[in-house]
Design an enzyme around this catalytic site. Structure first.
Site, PDB file in Angstrom:
ATOM      1  N   LYS A  69      44.544  33.340  19.324  1.00 23.84           N
ATOM      2  CA  LYS A  69      43.947  33.819  18.480  1.00 23.84           C
ATOM      3  C   LYS A  69      43.318  33.131  17.280  1.00 23.84           C
ATOM      4  O   LYS A  69      42.822  32.976  16.790  1.00 23.84           O
ATOM      5  CB  LYS A  69      44.067  35.294  18.186  1.00 23.84           C
ATOM      6  CG  LYS A  69      43.912  36.021  19.278  1.00 23.84           C
ATOM      7  CD  LYS A  69      44.298  37.772  19.247  1.00 23.84           C
ATOM      8  CE  LYS A  69      44.359  38.349  20.341  1.00 23.84           C
ATOM      9  NZ  LYS A  69      45.991  39.565  19.542  1.00 23.84           N
ATOM     10  N   GLN A 113      48.616  43.287  15.869  1.00 23.89           N
ATOM     11  CA  GLN A 113      48.977  43.081  17.851  1.00 23.89           C
ATOM     12  C   GLN A 113      49.206  44.174  17.938  1.00 23.89           C
ATOM     13  O   GLN A 113      50.637  44.337  17.088  1.00 23.89           O
ATOM     14  CB  GLN A 113      49.716  41.538  17.235  1.00 23.89           C
ATOM     15  CG  GLN A 113      49.938  41.717  18.422  1.00 23.89           C
ATOM     16  CD  GLN A 113      48.847  41.146  20.119  1.00 23.89           C
ATOM     17  OE1 GLN A 113      47.721  40.696  19.721  1.00 23.89           O
ATOM     18  NE2 GLN A 113      49.598  41.082  21.277  1.00 23.89           N
ATOM     19  N   ASP A 136      39.309  45.254  17.816  1.00 26.50           N
ATOM     20  CA  ASP A 136      39.994  45.614  19.732  1.00 26.50           C
ATOM     21  C   ASP A 136      39.171  46.551  19.939  1.00 26.50           C
ATOM     22  O   ASP A 136      39.043  47.019  20.800  1.00 26.50           O
ATOM     23  CB  ASP A 136      41.402  46.233  19.161  1.00 26.50           C
ATOM     24  CG  ASP A 136      42.392  45.185  18.988  1.00 26.50           C
ATOM     25  OD1 ASP A 136      42.441  43.591  20.217  1.00 26.50           O
ATOM     26  OD2 ASP A 136      43.343  45.308  18.661  1.00 26.50           O
TER      27      ASP A 136
END
Ligand code: GUN
Length: 309
Positions: A69, A113, A136
């Site tokens: 990422k 995460q 997200d």
């Protein structure tokens, strides 16, 4: 309208193998569009989108994702802020960091995460993220916006699934989409997104009766169950578009392990009209959609009209 259904033989089987949907190439194209839009955002408005990624503990697979990422974020011309915290980090410390990132004007996107270590309440951490920076799309605010059809930030893997289905079928209007798996991260949001594409949606799960028969109704089948090769070729309607979200490592003869999806690829490819491979299907789309969400979050926060792609 453009539902592309393959010709079938008298047996109902597809006469040729499925078209392989090249997620790697489609993701690369999306990343380069994001990079171009970011470059114009910098030139015209002096804004550099910033993404903060927080990882707690030392799960090797999570560290691989986070490195990737960061690499792609920088590759798209954005600022990447990585926060690697030890496994013993307390929930209060993590919430403190999220609060700081919420008010940091260089940060337009925040990604914590998952999974988090067991002593931390994941939901409490997710809900602490400012919905405007929730790249997200996991906060209840963004999940609610998705459910009622308002603009917001939506989960990356589901958005990637829909883009791949559109690349194969053009217009999804009127297609029957069968989704296998009802997780908050994939199954439920992909159902909402496909509903917005005017699909008729069936959301299946572990208690669904006669799953193979239900799956066979799908013009589109999205498999997101986390069970290696569970969806067999005879579950697939001839000509259907198969989107495989699974990434499972199974034993292989050389002892190194092999990545497979939730779909028995060889069996399904004989029947489907189009199918995503594993790896190289849905996986690369997740990061590309994260870059797109971060660009969109930056535009919304800075009051700039985003480019549409
Ligand atoms: N862990 C595995 N996939 C994801 C994802 O899409 N977002 C976050 N935050 N964590 C993950």
């Amino acid at each position: 309208m453009g539902l592309k259904v393959r010709p079938t033989g008298r047996s109902g089987e597809s006469m040729s193998d499925a078209k392989i949907i090249d997620g790697k190439a489609i993701a690369a194209e999306l990343r380069s569009r994001v990079a171009e839009a970011v470059s114009r955002l910098k030139e015209t408005h002096g804004i550099t989108p910033g993404l903060a990624v927080v990882i707690v503990g030392d799960d090797p697979a999570s560290h691989v994702y986070v490195r990737s990422k960061g690499k792609h974020t920088r590759g798209a011309g954005k600022a990447s802020f990585e926060h690697k915290l030890p496994a013993e980090t307390s929930q209060a410390e993590l919430l403190d960091l999220v609060a700081k990132l919420n008010t940091d004007s260089a940060v337009h996107g925040i990604l914590v995460q998952l999974p988090l270590p067991g002593h931390i309440d994941e939901n409490a951490v997710i809900q602490a993220i400012d919905p405007a920076k929730d790249v997200d799309g996991f906060t209840t605010v963004n999940a609610g916006k998705l459910a009622i059809g308002q603009p917001g930030l939506f989960p990356c893997t589901p958005v990637g699934c829909v883009m791949l289905a559109r690349s194969a079928l053009d217009d999804l209007t009127g297609a029957h989409a069968v989704i296998i798996g009802r997780s908050n991260i994939v199954g439920k949001p992909v159902a909402q997104l496909l509903l917005q594409e005017n699909c008729t949606v069936t959301l299946c799960h572990s208690r669904t009766r006669d799953l193979p028969s239900v799956a066979r109704l799908g013009d589109i089948v999205v498999a997101a169950v986390g069970r290696p090769e569970m969806v067999k070729g005879d579950w697939i309607k001839p000509g259907a578009c198969v989107i495989d979200v699974g990434i499972n490592r199974i034993e292989s003869d050389d002892g190194k392990g092999r990545l497979v999806g939730d779909v028995d690829f060889a069996g399904a490819a004989r029947v489907a009209g189009s199918i995503t491979p594993v790896p190289g299907g849905v996986g690369p789309m997740t990061i590309a959609c994260l870059l797109r969400n971060t660009y969109r979050a930056a535009c919304a926060i800075e009051g700039v009209e985003p480019e549409d792609f």
